[in-house]
Enzyme design. Structure first.
Site, PDB file in Angstrom:
ATOM      1  N   HIS A  63       1.704   5.563  -3.709  1.00 42.64           N
ATOM      2  CA  HIS A  63       0.509   4.718  -3.621  1.00 42.64           C
ATOM      3  C   HIS A  63      -0.763   5.563  -3.654  1.00 42.64           C
ATOM      4  O   HIS A  63      -0.802   6.657  -3.097  1.00 42.64           O
ATOM      5  CB  HIS A  63       0.555   3.892  -2.332  1.00 42.64           C
ATOM      6  CG  HIS A  63       1.822   3.099  -2.192  1.00 42.64           C
ATOM      7  ND1 HIS A  63       2.917   3.568  -1.486  1.00 42.64           N
ATOM      8  CD2 HIS A  63       2.170   1.902  -2.705  1.00 42.64           C
ATOM      9  CE1 HIS A  63       3.887   2.665  -1.568  1.00 42.64           C
ATOM     10  NE2 HIS A  63       3.469   1.652  -2.298  1.00 42.64           N
TER      11      HIS A  63
ATOM     12  N   ASP B  71       7.988   8.269  -1.658  1.00 42.39           N
ATOM     13  CA  ASP B  71       8.304   6.902  -2.078  1.00 42.39           C
ATOM     14  C   ASP B  71       8.279   6.772  -3.605  1.00 42.39           C
ATOM     15  O   ASP B  71       8.372   5.652  -4.131  1.00 42.39           O
ATOM     16  CB  ASP B  71       7.392   5.860  -1.395  1.00 42.39           C
ATOM     17  CG  ASP B  71       5.947   6.285  -1.290  1.00 42.39           C
ATOM     18  OD1 ASP B  71       5.582   7.324  -1.873  1.00 42.39           O
ATOM     19  OD2 ASP B  71       5.170   5.572  -0.623  1.00 42.39           O
TER      20      ASP B  71
ATOM     21  N   HIS C  72      -4.148   6.175   3.435  1.00 43.97           N
ATOM     22  CA  HIS C  72      -4.857   4.916   3.156  1.00 43.97           C
ATOM     23  C   HIS C  72      -6.033   4.686   4.115  1.00 43.97           C
ATOM     24  O   HIS C  72      -6.842   3.802   3.880  1.00 43.97           O
ATOM     25  CB  HIS C  72      -3.910   3.715   3.252  1.00 43.97           C
ATOM     26  CG  HIS C  72      -2.856   3.678   2.185  1.00 43.97           C
ATOM     27  ND1 HIS C  72      -3.164   3.659   0.845  1.00 43.97           N
ATOM     28  CD2 HIS C  72      -1.494   3.676   2.265  1.00 43.97           C
ATOM     29  CE1 HIS C  72      -2.037   3.638   0.132  1.00 43.97           C
ATOM     30  NE2 HIS C  72      -1.015   3.651   0.975  1.00 43.97           N
TER      31      HIS C  72
ATOM     32  N   ASP D 253       2.052  10.788  -3.187  1.00 43.74           N
ATOM     33  CA  ASP D 253       2.664   9.553  -2.697  1.00 43.74           C
ATOM     34  C   ASP D 253       2.636   8.509  -3.828  1.00 43.74           C
ATOM     35  O   ASP D 253       1.765   8.544  -4.693  1.00 43.74           O
ATOM     36  CB  ASP D 253       1.860   9.045  -1.493  1.00 43.74           C
ATOM     37  CG  ASP D 253       2.494   7.859  -0.799  1.00 43.74           C
ATOM     38  OD1 ASP D 253       3.173   8.070   0.223  1.00 43.74           O
ATOM     39  OD2 ASP D 253       2.327   6.704  -1.279  1.00 43.74           O
TER      40      ASP D 253
HETATM   41 ZN   LIG Z   1       3.191   5.267  -0.274  1.00 44.74          ZN
END
Ligand SMILES: [Zn+2]
Length: 339
Positions: free
Chosen positions: A197, A284, A159, A195
């Site tokens: 996200h 995740d 991120h 991931d």
């Molecule tokens: Zn994540």
């Protein structure tokens, strides 16, 4: 497979984060690593310490002022008589100035952060630097002839943008690994982000470049974090046009939808003609994850690993998310063993 990890990760323990409107204990904890290390030990995979890389190595993908901010942020916080963890509470949204970086620590924190879920504590800088060194070492080993390496990074990195932190990430470990591979002779490098996200930071860093392909499979930003990037119509610009590819899936997606997206993502990487691969390895996507909504079971992770390994590319696997601490070790190992 050689595994690189630094015990210095433990210096980063944020305490509390603002999550969906509530102040809650951090999901991103040192315990996550303890569970992964236990699984590696059971599999008899020894862990090696990273090499030292200077701060200059970070400037290949990060802004110098941003790196300087991360390095000094907590000392500045303490100089104002504060202690404990730092969370920003004001951000330069539409209509506010982003060209001027405030001199005070609160304004500066809002300038560089993009959420209030990523606390900085006294040990954060050293942990983030060591995590970056882990990724750089894993990439250097692949450049020196290892077929695949696993960078057990913490804090995670995908991120973090050129000059922004958030989503538990400070320095972009996967982007640093990809850049290291480029600098050490691989002409075309692909980053595959699995991931849950979207890897907004990695996408931003390589968005204008045609030498690094970024491909991500993730929960749709329409409802899932990080909300403001990761849509299918983002394809790169300038020299990078056509070298970003996003596969946003609805929350609640299970193995069938995931497998189809992964097959398409891998086809994209093969078409690109990648010489080396970096995997942003978040687990995740697991059905038991407390902050995510895919429905992958433990038995699916070895299948994901086998599909990625079939690309037969020199590969650096970089640890990102995964917040079901009890199961994170087995899920990561499921992917690594397929290699
Ligand atoms: Zn994540």
């Amino acid at each position: 497979m050689r595994v690189i990890h630094s015990h210095r990760h433990a210096g980063h323990d944020g305490g509390f984060e603002l999550h969906r409107g509530e102040l809650v204990p951090c999901f991103e904890t040192p315990t996550r690593v303890v569970h992964i290390l236990r699984a590696l030990e059971r599999a008899e995979m020894p862990v090696e310490a990273p090499r030292e890389f200077s701060v200059d190595a970070l400037l290949r993908v990060h802004d110098a002022g941003f790196v300087e901010f991360l390095r000094n942020a907590h000392a500045q916080w303490r100089a104002h008589g504060r202690s404990g963890s730092m969370l920003p509470s004001g951000f330069p949204a539409r209509g506010l100035r982003r060209d001027r970086i405030p001199a005070g620590i609160n304004g500066m924190m809002g300038h560089y952060a993009f959420d209030a879920g990523t606390p900085i504590v006294e040990g954060t800088w050293d942990a983030a630097l060591s995590s970056a060194q882990v990724a750089l070492t894993a990439a250097a080993l692949v450049a020196e002839g290892e077929r695949s390496t696993y960078a057990l990074c913490r804090p995670p990195g995908h991120h973090a943008g050129r000059s922004t932190y958030g989503g538990y990430c400070f320095l972009n470990n996967a982007a640093l690994a990809a850049q290291e591979l480029r600098d050490r002779g691989f002409g075309r490098v692909a980053v595959l982000d699995v991931d849950y996200h979207h890897g907004n930071g990695t996408q931003e860093i390589f968005y204008t470049r045609g030498d690094v392909l970024f491909v991500s499979i993730h929960g749709t930003p329409d409802t899932e974090y990080p909300y403001f990037l990761g849509y299918a119509d983002e394809r790169g610009i300038d020299a990078g046009e056509g070298f970003t590819r996003n596969f946003p899936l609805p929350a609640g997606s299970g193995w069938e939808g995931y497998r189809a997206a992964l097959a398409e993502a891998l086809e994209e990487i093969a078409q690109f003609g990648a010489d080396a691969l970096v995997v942003s390895l978040g687990v995740d996507t697991f059905e038991g994850d407390p902050i995510s909504s895919f429905k992958l079971a433990g038995r699916h992770f070895p299948l994901i690993g086998a599909m990625i390994a079939a690309l037969l590319l020199p590969t650096v696997l970089v640890q990102e998310g995964g917040y079901a601490a009890e199961e994170i070790g087995e899920n990561v190992l499921g992917i690594l063993e397929a290699f």
